[in-house]
Design an enzyme around this catalytic site. Structure first.
Site: not given
Ligand code: ARG
Length: 717
Positions: A87, A223, A652
């Site tokens: 992402h 991810d 992230s």
């Protein structure tokens, strides 16, 4: 006797453990000595200088700030190869995708360096050093000096410090206020600008579970994506060039196949973006009741419009994929945050801390004088905000016009230098060329029909939800000429603006005319909204200054009253450490969540009729043949795992390390049960969701067959 002693020592043990488990907190790497003993107790085995050392290679050298804090990445090879989240690379993957080559859908792999794809605008910053500069910044600044005087003095010193740190170098530096401006830290970075896409799994792996599983556990998302940093031939930062060479990092992570078990040490380094852990109860209540509610409403409206068109056409789906994912992510976050604030009684908790503070302050004359009125000040500030609603008007301006709203208006904001220079008849060929060059990317991912609908809907919500006294002048025109019908007004604006399509804009640029731009209805709308908000901002900024001051006082008082406690600073996109352990949790009565998931779970979730839960054929084959190579454990393939590290957005892509500092995973999410975590840490519920590095390696090796990438890494068994 024996039993008693055991119980006693058990009790004692429990107490020391709970004291030593300071899993809450995002700590500054140059202050490692403050937390080091606790980290050792939990299982860290490496010395401080292997983690943070300004003069020798250390972990800090492999932690990358992506795009000035959007995300984190880590270096995993001597040739500048980086891992981050899928992402985090999503926008770059989308940038290179077309209906014919849909890398979002099918994934992308570079089997040699020459196949890697440049990512214009992407940046990767490496930390040079951190320095506490509080004493210098606050020297000669009285604690209760008036804000103006205080800020002027502080900013002057900060400018000097930044100049000293960067002069004669290619470095970038910033001084950050910490602990609500009670402390100041200098961070110095080197920023690289030639970043290339190396690999990304298909979204059916990298975004498996989609928005349904987002912010949720149990999770089965791979991810991750991969990039490489390039430098000029001299090893220095350089713009993209075919002659550039891969970065030779000072340090890169060994990748561990050892895995983890419950209670194993885990630490995460990265760039958490923003938390507000010392926000008073009044502020939290205001957020839940007003701004979060508004955010949820406005974001959902935008999402619905985009989705309607994305579902109809693959090209549109690609164009809007990144914008939609952004909205969906924060829509869900704000929705769940409000729920968690209420469920976990965060307002009530903070309120009692504030009452205690008041009592404590009243018992000491000096404290009473310094801090006695702070809590009432908070109450006052938020009462005014609630009563007048100008904060809400300001929020609506940002969500409709200025940042995340209608793209046409946002485009005019970005190109207001063009508008200005046309109005003053001063437009140069250079300006025109740069507008053409830069706007091409904007129009590539823009659809006029969608944007027009968003424009109409958002301005209508502003009109209905915000008191008349905060309405922009342009709303009069909508009332008078369009009978208050924002759809009709939108038709008129998009029909008559030169900015509403690329063709019209490029046509206009051939012969830019001041009159035309004065009359442009989109330009008029934007400037009317902007002017109106300037007035609102005057009020808002004096309230904000009061708030900043009260927050500084509140935290200063807490630190003074509890000198035994180490307070950690809120996240502000500077490099931080969080340490803790691998750990399960109980989300609700009678429900237990294990700390790890496996490929079995992916097969359980498979639903070929649902876009979010499609399992690619090749992954199914790997599952069927159990072709897991060296990556499985007990015949099962681990996918994701939980730790109690304290992270937030910006983290992230951060590396998860074991006690020896080796890479065991990549952090990518938090859990909805503790979604109030930016305001309050809940040790029983707050978890960090990570992808297992062995699953990442399985996908690279067995799914993509990119053994070129595996062989760059240092893999430890
Ligand atoms: N919730 C994650 C974060 O804010 C982003 C997850 C992206 N995945 C998705 N399915 N939208 O860091």
């Amino acid at each position: 006797m024996r039993i008693k002693k055991t119980i006693l020592s058990l009790l004692f043990f429990a107490i020391t453990i709970s004291n030593s488990i300071a899993d809450e907190g995002m700590w500054i790497p140059s202050n490692l000595e403050k937390i080091y003993a606790n980290m050792q107790k939990l299982g860290l085995t490496i010395p401080i200088n292997q983690m943070y050392d300004v003069n020798n290679p250390s972990i800090k050298d492999a932690i990358v700030m992506l795009d000035y804090g959007q995300c984190t990445a880590e270096i995993i090879s001597p040739e500048g190869l980086m891992l981050t989240n899928h992402h985090c690379g999503y926008g770059n993957i989308q940038f290179h995708s077309t209906v014919a080559h849909d890398y979002l859908k099918d994934g992308f792999w570079a089997y040699s360096k020459s196949e890697e794809l440049p990512c214009p605008g992407k940046t990767a910053s490496l930390l040079v050093r951190i320095e506490r500069v509080t004493d210098r910044v606050l020297q000669g600044v009285a604690f209760d000096a008036p804000d103006r005087e205080r800020n002027m003095k502080i900013n002057e010193t900060i400018t000097k410090i930044v100049n000293d740190a960067t002069q004669g170098t290619t470095y970038e530096a910033n001084v950050f206020p910490m602990l609500n401006s009670n402390e100041y830290y200098l961070y110095v970075y080197e920023t690289y600008r030639d970043i290339r896409l190396v690999g990304a799994p298909p979204s059916s792996i990298g975004k498996f579970g989609g928005d349904t599983d987002n912010w949720m556990w149990p999770r089965h998302t791979g991810d991750f994506s991969m990039f490489r940093i390039y430098t000029g031939p001299d090893g220095k930062p350089a713009e993209y060039s075919a002659n550039n060479v891969p970065l030779k990092p000072k340090f890169y992570f060994p990748v561990s196949l050892k895995g983890y078990k419950e209670n194993d040490f885990a630490m995460i380094w990265g760039f958490p973006g923003s938390t507000d852990r010392y926000l008073p109860s009044y502020g939290i209540k205001f957020k839940a009741d007003y701004t979060n509610a508004a955010s949820v409403k406005l974001k959902y409206a935008k999402m619905q419009i985009m989705k309607e068109y994305m579902d109809k056409d693959q090209g549109t789906k690609i164009k809007y994929a990144d914008k939609y994912a952004y909205l969906a992510n924060f829509w869900k976050k704000d929705l769940e945050e409000t729920k968690a604030i209420r469920k976990l009684k965060v307002v009530e908790d903070k309120y009692s801390v504030e009452q205690e503070f008041k009592i404590k302050a009243s018992q000491n004359p000096e404290w009473e004088q310094k801090y006695g009125s702070v809590i009432n000040e908070f109450e006052d500030i938020y009462k005014e905000r609630t009563d007048t609603k100008y904060t809400l008007a300001n929020f609506y301006f940002f969500e409709t016009t200025y940042l995340y709203g209608c793209e046409l208006l946002n485009f005019i904001k970005q190109y207001s230098y063009l508008v200005d220079s046309v109005k003053q008849n001063k437009v140069t060929p250079e300006v025109i060329e740069s507008v053409k060059l830069n706007s091409a990317q904007f129009f590539k991912d823009y659809d006029m029909v969608i944007d027009k609908k968003i424009f109409a809907k958002l301005l209508q919500y502003y009109y209905e939800d915000i008191p008349k006294q905060f309405h922009p002048g342009i709303f009069k025109k909508v009332e008078m000429d369009f009978k208050g019908d924002f759809s009709k007004y939108a038709d008129y604006v998009y029909e008559n603006s030169v900015f509403s399509t690329k063709e019209k804009l490029f046509g206009f640029l051939k012969n830019p005319d001041a009159n035309r731009i004065e009359q442009d209805p989109a330009v008029q709308t934007y400037f009317s909204m902007l002017e109106n908000n300037m007035k609102i901002l005057t009020k808002y900024s004096s309230s904000n200054a009061r708030l900043i001051r009260a927050k500084r006082m509140f935290l200063s008082g807490q630190r003074e009253m509890q000198q035994e406690k180490d307070f950690y600073p809120d996240a502000n996109s500077t490099m931080r450490i969080t340490y803790g352990k691998v750990i399960p949790f109980n989300p609700r009565d009678a429900v237990h969540y294990d700390y790890t998931t496996t490929l079995e779970g992916i097969m359980e979730k498979e639903d070929s009729s649902n876009d979010e839960f499609i399992v690619p054929e090749k992954l199914k084959n790997i599952y069927d043949s159990k072709d897991y190579g060296r990556y499985a454990i007990g015949g099962k393939m681990p996918v994701c795992f939980l730790t109690d590290n304290d992270i937030t957005g910006g983290n992230s892509g951060s590396p998860v390390m074991n006690g020896s500092g080796e890479l065991i995973g990549i952090a990518f999410d938090g859990n909805s049960e503790a979604m109030s975590s930016d305001l309050h840490f809940d040790p029983a519920l707050q978890r960090c969701i990570n992808v297992d590095i062995r699953y990442v390696l399985l996908i690279i090796e067995k799914y993509a067959g990119a053994s070129n990438l595996i062989s760059e890494m240092k893999i430890v068994q």
